[in-house]
Write a protein that holds these residues in place. Structure first.
Motif, PDB file in Angstrom:
ATOM      1  N   HIS A  90     -12.623 -48.308   0.269  1.00  0.00           N
ATOM      2  CA  HIS A  90     -12.637 -46.915   0.748  1.00  0.00           C
ATOM      3  C   HIS A  90     -11.686 -46.043  -0.069  1.00  0.00           C
ATOM      4  O   HIS A  90     -12.013 -44.902  -0.408  1.00  0.00           O
ATOM      5  CB  HIS A  90     -12.280 -46.839   2.221  1.00  0.00           C
ATOM      6  N   LEU A  91     -10.506 -46.587  -0.398  1.00  0.00           N
ATOM      7  CA  LEU A  91      -9.551 -45.815  -1.209  1.00  0.00           C
ATOM      8  C   LEU A  91     -10.112 -45.532  -2.596  1.00  0.00           C
ATOM      9  O   LEU A  91      -9.998 -44.419  -3.108  1.00  0.00           O
ATOM     10  CB  LEU A  91      -8.230 -46.573  -1.349  1.00  0.00           C
ATOM     11  N   ALA A  92     -10.709 -46.554  -3.198  1.00  0.00           N
ATOM     12  CA  ALA A  92     -11.281 -46.373  -4.540  1.00  0.00           C
ATOM     13  C   ALA A  92     -12.357 -45.288  -4.519  1.00  0.00           C
ATOM     14  O   ALA A  92     -12.378 -44.411  -5.389  1.00  0.00           O
ATOM     15  CB  ALA A  92     -11.853 -47.692  -5.050  1.00  0.00           C
ATOM     16  N   SER A  93     -13.216 -45.324  -3.522  1.00  0.00           N
ATOM     17  CA  SER A  93     -14.263 -44.316  -3.396  1.00  0.00           C
ATOM     18  C   SER A  93     -13.655 -42.922  -3.252  1.00  0.00           C
ATOM     19  O   SER A  93     -14.086 -41.967  -3.892  1.00  0.00           O
ATOM     20  CB  SER A  93     -15.152 -44.637  -2.189  1.00  0.00           C
ATOM     21  N   PHE A  94     -12.631 -42.797  -2.433  1.00  0.00           N
ATOM     22  CA  PHE A  94     -11.947 -41.524  -2.218  1.00  0.00           C
ATOM     23  C   PHE A  94     -11.328 -40.995  -3.505  1.00  0.00           C
ATOM     24  O   PHE A  94     -11.355 -39.797  -3.781  1.00  0.00           O
ATOM     25  CB  PHE A  94     -10.881 -41.707  -1.132  1.00  0.00           C
ATOM     26  N   LEU A  95     -10.785 -41.912  -4.308  1.00  0.00           N
ATOM     27  CA  LEU A  95     -10.140 -41.524  -5.564  1.00  0.00           C
ATOM     28  C   LEU A  95     -11.131 -41.340  -6.709  1.00  0.00           C
ATOM     29  O   LEU A  95     -10.751 -40.928  -7.801  1.00  0.00           O
ATOM     30  CB  LEU A  95      -9.087 -42.573  -5.947  1.00  0.00           C
ATOM     31  N   GLY A  96     -12.395 -41.677  -6.452  1.00  0.00           N
ATOM     32  CA  GLY A  96     -13.422 -41.492  -7.466  1.00  0.00           C
ATOM     33  C   GLY A  96     -13.393 -42.536  -8.561  1.00  0.00           C
ATOM     34  O   GLY A  96     -13.745 -42.252  -9.708  1.00  0.00           O
ATOM     35  N   ILE A  97     -12.960 -43.751  -8.207  1.00  0.00           N
ATOM     36  CA  ILE A  97     -12.866 -44.827  -9.191  1.00  0.00           C
ATOM     37  C   ILE A  97     -13.454 -46.112  -8.611  1.00  0.00           C
ATOM     38  O   ILE A  97     -13.728 -46.194  -7.413  1.00  0.00           O
ATOM     39  CB  ILE A  97     -11.400 -45.073  -9.630  1.00  0.00           C
ATOM     40  N   ARG A  98     -13.627 -47.093  -9.473  1.00  0.00           N
ATOM     41  CA  ARG A  98     -14.114 -48.397  -9.023  1.00  0.00           C
ATOM     42  C   ARG A  98     -12.958 -49.181  -8.406  1.00  0.00           C
ATOM     43  O   ARG A  98     -11.796 -48.964  -8.744  1.00  0.00           O
ATOM     44  CB  ARG A  98     -14.731 -49.155 -10.193  1.00  0.00           C
ATOM     45  N   ARG A  99     -13.305 -50.101  -7.544  1.00  0.00           N
ATOM     46  CA  ARG A  99     -12.300 -50.922  -6.867  1.00  0.00           C
ATOM     47  C   ARG A  99     -11.428 -51.689  -7.876  1.00  0.00           C
ATOM     48  O   ARG A  99     -10.212 -51.807  -7.706  1.00  0.00           O
ATOM     49  CB  ARG A  99     -13.016 -51.889  -5.921  1.00  0.00           C
TER      50      ARG A  99
END
Length: 187
Positions: free
Chosen positions: A168-177
């Protein structure tokens, strides 16, 4: 009701009579973890105050969830576009933890604005605050690298980093996990 009063006073101090009017339109909701508060196709008719729990707002694009906001305790959440236009939402709002929310129906708020100039000012200030948060998030992607976005998130909302999954954090930051994992290892 005391915690709502305190949180709403952070938006704008409310006199007791204005608070009593507002309190009369608040509707309590209990939302289990994983349940949706709003889903695509529904018209958003409320502004929600999150008393306890954690919410995420996301879009589904090409089969992929894209997180655009998280709401922590004593925060407000809604779909401004749908609320304002009365058009079906494209946004989903989901409980990431069991949550207690209070809804403020738009129609009730509009009636309160006619009764209280202070509540009208409160509503305007609240919507400006929500819009400002959206604009700040959009600017992140123009102004900052992925590492800088993560560092800002750590600085502004460290509790969020502890409570939200890496995905979820990666998605929010616009990056891959995987990219987020690398950035975190550099700390």
């Amino acid at each position: 009701m005391r915690s709502q009063y305190i949180a709403m006073n952070q938006v704008m101090p409310l006199q007791e009579d204005a608070w009593l009017l507002l309190r009369n339109v608040l509707i309590e909701h209990q939302l289990p973890k994983g349940d949706l508060l709003l889903q695509p196709g529904q018209v958003c008719k409320h502004i929600f105050f999150l008393q306890t729990g954690l919410m995420r707002s996301f879009y589904l694009k090409d089969g992929e969830e894209r997180n655009v906001a998280f709401t922590l305790e004593n925060g407000f959440v809604t779909d401004l576009k749908s609320l304002r236009s009365a058009q079906p939402s494209e946004l989903s709002i989901q409980a990431l933890e069991p949550s207690t929310l209070f809804s403020m129906p738009k129609n009730d708020l509009l009636q309160l604005y006619e009764q209280s100039h202070q509540l009208e000012s409160f509503g305007r200030r609240l919507l400006e605050t929500l819009l400002e948060e959206q604009e700040d998030y959009a600017a992140w992607f123009t102004l900052y690298s992925a590492k800088e976005r993560y560092n800002q998130l750590l600085k502004k909302q460290p509790a969020l980093v502890q409570r939200v999954s890496l995905g979820h954090l990666a998605s929010f930051l616009g990056i891959r996990r995987e990219t987020l994992s690398r950035i975190r290892k550099l700390k």
